[in-house]
Write a protein that holds these residues in place. Structure first.
Motif, short mmCIF file in Angstrom:
data_model
loop_
_atom_site.label_atom_id
_atom_site.label_comp_id
_atom_site.label_asym_id
_atom_site.label_seq_id
_atom_site.Cartn_x
_atom_site.Cartn_y
_atom_site.Cartn_z
N PHE A 72 -45.86 -15.97 -0.43
CA PHE A 72 -45.00 -16.28 0.71
C PHE A 72 -44.05 -17.39 0.31
O PHE A 72 -44.46 -18.53 0.08
CB PHE A 72 -45.83 -16.78 1.90
N LEU A 73 -42.78 -17.06 0.18
CA LEU A 73 -41.77 -18.08 -0.08
C LEU A 73 -42.19 -19.02 -1.20
O LEU A 73 -42.11 -20.24 -1.10
CB LEU A 73 -41.48 -18.87 1.20
N GLY A 74 -42.69 -18.43 -2.28
CA GLY A 74 -43.01 -19.19 -3.48
C GLY A 74 -44.43 -19.69 -3.59
O GLY A 74 -44.80 -20.29 -4.61
N ALA A 75 -45.26 -19.47 -2.57
CA ALA A 75 -46.65 -19.94 -2.63
C ALA A 75 -47.60 -18.74 -2.59
O ALA A 75 -47.33 -17.74 -1.92
CB ALA A 75 -46.96 -20.88 -1.47
N ALA A 76 -48.72 -18.88 -3.29
CA ALA A 76 -49.69 -17.79 -3.37
C ALA A 76 -50.43 -17.62 -2.04
O ALA A 76 -50.71 -18.59 -1.33
CB ALA A 76 -50.68 -18.06 -4.49
N SER A 77 -50.76 -16.38 -1.73
CA SER A 77 -51.54 -16.05 -0.54
C SER A 77 -52.54 -14.96 -0.91
O SER A 77 -52.26 -14.12 -1.77
CB SER A 77 -50.62 -15.56 0.58
N ALA A 78 -53.68 -14.97 -0.25
CA ALA A 78 -54.72 -13.99 -0.56
C ALA A 78 -54.34 -12.59 -0.11
O ALA A 78 -54.83 -11.60 -0.66
CB ALA A 78 -56.04 -14.41 0.10
N MET A 79 -53.47 -12.50 0.89
CA MET A 79 -53.03 -11.21 1.43
C MET A 79 -51.61 -11.36 1.96
O MET A 79 -51.18 -12.49 2.26
CB MET A 79 -53.93 -10.76 2.59
N PRO A 80 -50.90 -10.26 2.16
CA PRO A 80 -49.55 -10.35 2.72
C PRO A 80 -49.57 -10.45 4.24
O PRO A 80 -48.93 -9.67 4.95
CB PRO A 80 -48.90 -9.05 2.24
N ILE A 81 -50.30 -11.42 4.76
CA ILE A 81 -50.39 -11.63 6.20
C ILE A 81 -50.57 -13.11 6.46
O ILE A 81 -51.17 -13.82 5.65
CB ILE A 81 -51.54 -10.79 6.82
N MET A 82 -50.02 -13.58 7.57
CA MET A 82 -50.10 -14.99 7.92
C MET A 82 -50.42 -15.14 9.41
O MET A 82 -50.31 -14.18 10.18
CB MET A 82 -48.79 -15.71 7.62
N LEU A 83 -50.83 -16.35 9.80
CA LEU A 83 -51.10 -16.65 11.19
C LEU A 83 -49.79 -17.08 11.86
O LEU A 83 -49.24 -18.13 11.55
CB LEU A 83 -52.16 -17.75 11.34
N SER A 84 -49.31 -16.25 12.76
CA SER A 84 -48.05 -16.49 13.45
C SER A 84 -48.19 -17.67 14.41
O SER A 84 -49.28 -17.94 14.92
CB SER A 84 -47.66 -15.23 14.22
N PRO A 85 -47.09 -18.41 14.67
CA PRO A 85 -47.18 -19.53 15.61
C PRO A 85 -47.47 -19.05 17.02
O PRO A 85 -46.83 -18.13 17.53
CB PRO A 85 -45.80 -20.17 15.52
N THR A 86 -48.44 -19.68 17.67
CA THR A 86 -48.84 -19.32 19.03
C THR A 86 -49.07 -20.59 19.82
O THR A 86 -49.83 -21.46 19.41
CB THR A 86 -50.12 -18.47 19.03
N GLY A 87 -48.43 -20.70 20.95
CA GLY A 87 -48.57 -21.89 21.77
C GLY A 87 -49.93 -21.99 22.44
O GLY A 87 -50.60 -20.98 22.69
N LEU A 88 -50.35 -23.21 22.69
CA LEU A 88 -51.54 -23.53 23.48
C LEU A 88 -52.85 -23.05 22.88
O LEU A 88 -53.83 -22.85 23.60
CB LEU A 88 -51.41 -22.97 24.91
N ALA A 89 -52.91 -22.88 21.57
CA ALA A 89 -54.16 -22.39 20.97
C ALA A 89 -55.34 -23.31 21.29
O ALA A 89 -56.47 -22.85 21.44
CB ALA A 89 -54.00 -22.26 19.45
N GLY A 90 -55.08 -24.60 21.41
CA GLY A 90 -56.15 -25.54 21.74
C GLY A 90 -56.61 -25.46 23.17
O GLY A 90 -57.59 -26.12 23.55
N PHE A 91 -55.93 -24.66 23.99
CA PHE A 91 -56.37 -24.43 25.37
C PHE A 91 -57.36 -23.28 25.45
O PHE A 91 -58.17 -23.20 26.36
CB PHE A 91 -55.15 -24.15 26.24
N PHE A 92 -57.30 -22.39 24.47
CA PHE A 92 -58.19 -21.24 24.46
C PHE A 92 -59.54 -21.61 23.82
O PHE A 92 -60.57 -21.05 24.17
CB PHE A 92 -57.56 -20.09 23.69
N ARG A 93 -59.49 -22.56 22.89
CA ARG A 93 -60.68 -23.07 22.21
C ARG A 93 -60.40 -24.52 21.83
O ARG A 93 -59.35 -24.80 21.27
CB ARG A 93 -60.99 -22.21 20.97
N ARG A 94 -61.29 -25.42 22.16
CA ARG A 94 -61.06 -26.84 21.85
C ARG A 94 -60.78 -27.02 20.36
O ARG A 94 -61.43 -26.43 19.52
CB ARG A 94 -62.30 -27.66 22.26
#
Length: 387
Positions: A72-94
């Motif tokens: 991804f943009l010059g850095a190694a990744s284990a798979m061609p998938i990433m965690l997309s930005p999502t708001g309020l993730a800390g509201f769903f789980r502390r």
């Protein structure tokens, strides 16, 4: 309801994790993750678009040694998938953003922190210093604060900036309106009963008062809808000149997120973006806009290898990732898949989502006759109508 790692391992698909998340979260909270704008046609279309394509395997290919590795943009990744930005993730789980970032780092995947996170830029950086951390930025009315977020992300060594350009205001998300979704949740007879029936989530929420971590706006008895938050802080006047200004200020790789038109993709590349994210915001903005996968081939043709393309929208299976790559994406992003895992089981739930994708991709690549990601081409897919 809280789930053990053994229970999480029984989840055989992302859909299974969604069901676990639904059982744990209050209805208003689950619907905030799960829902889209208006009639939710674009939301449904994001997933349905993958059904329009068949994978066409090639046989008698040595697939005994397979690799899902990607860059991804010059850095190694284990798979061609990433965690997309999502708001309020800390509201769903502390500590949701921290847990998701830790799971991504341990799984070898990029994690993108949302402007609208519960945990701040610095909190996530301190907790996950070695992960491939990206920061997602919206255009704010207060440009000094926006510049401050840029500086904070750079100072905290976030590697990539993901500039989201499709949120001048929020789409009409009717589930949230019907549920009266606010931060914190406004108590009603229905919501109080619903929360009481989900003590795992409720205890979590009581230990971590809700806030917008990057705005230092801890709630103190006021009930704020996401639409109100966006209307008060975000700038609907932003244009390509503002994008160019951000490109000049940010010294690392830049991704422009929210692209559906090939001309906009070409403009983003012209201004110096190293990648575009083909996305309709998960069907949460303009309903009846095209599914992300449908927009992908024209965008791939328009920028013709001059920048990376990340497909974001409706990715629920490892086969979805392979189809997107065959149609011109260099990688995929997924938000809801990991939020369902996070909601169901914290860090272990996110890692379970990653493992589901890994197993499905590895199995599909072997059966497709492609031992590595680079071997996936347009020749491996056909429209269903052509058969």
């Amino acid at each position: 309801m809280e789930y053990s790692e053994r229970q999480l391992e029984r989840a055989q698909s992302i859909s299974d994790l969604r069901l676990l998340a639904r059982r744990r979260l209050p209805k208003a909270v689950f619907d905030f993750i799960d829902g889209g704008a208006a009639d939710e046609r674009t939301l449904r279309g994001n997933e349905a678009a993958f059904d329009d394509w068949f994978l066409v395997p090639r046989v008698a290919v040595n697939v005994s040694n397979r690799s899902l590795e990607h860059r991804f943009l010059g850095a190694a990744s284990a798979m061609p998938i990433m965690l997309s930005p999502t708001g309020l993730a800390g509201f769903f789980r502390r500590n949701g953003e921290v847990l998701a970032a830790q799971a991504a780092a341990r799984s070898g995947l990029p994690f993108c922190l949302s402007t609208n996170s519960i945990a701040s830029i610095e909190e996530v950086a301190r907790a996950v210093p070695d992960g491939d951390r990206w920061f997602q930025l919206y255009f704010l009315r207060d440009r000094e604060w926006m510049d401050g977020l840029l500086r904070r992300a750079a100072d905290a060594h976030y590697r990539v900036l993901c500039l989201t350009v499709d949120l001048p205001l929020t789409g009409k998300r009717e589930r949230d309106v019907r549920n009266g979704f606010t931060l914190p949740l406004r108590p009603t007879l229905t919501s109080v009963f619903d929360m009481a029936c989900r003590p795992g989530w409720l205890l979590d929420a009581m230990k971590s008062p809700p806030k917008f971590g990057n705005f230092e706006m801890a709630s103190s008895g006021s009930f704020t809808s996401v639409a109100q938050h966006v209307a008060s802080l975000f700038d609907p006047s932003a244009n390509w000149d503002d994008v160019a200004r951000i490109r000049e200020r940010w010294k690392g790789p830049l991704v422009i997120k929210g692209i559906l038109h090939p001309a906009d993709a070409a403009k983003a590349v012209e201004l110096g973006a190293e990648a575009v994210m083909v996305s309709n915001h998960g069907g949460r903005q303009l309903d009846h806009s095209p599914p992300a996968l449908t927009a992908l081939p024209e965008i791939a043709q328009a920028i013709a290898g001059r920048a990376e393309i990340i497909l974001d929208g409706g990715v629920r299976r490892g086969t979805d990732v392979l189809k997107a790559i065959a149609l011109g994406a260099t990688a995929c992003a997924s938000g809801r898949s990991f939020l369902w895992g996070l909601s169901a089981g914290g860090e272990a739930g996110v890692r379970r989502a990653v493992e589901i994708f890994r197993q499905e991709m590895d199995n599909a690549m072997a059966l497709l006759g492609t031992p590595n990601i680079a071997g996936i081409t347009r020749d491996h897919v056909r429209r269903c109508s052509s058969f």
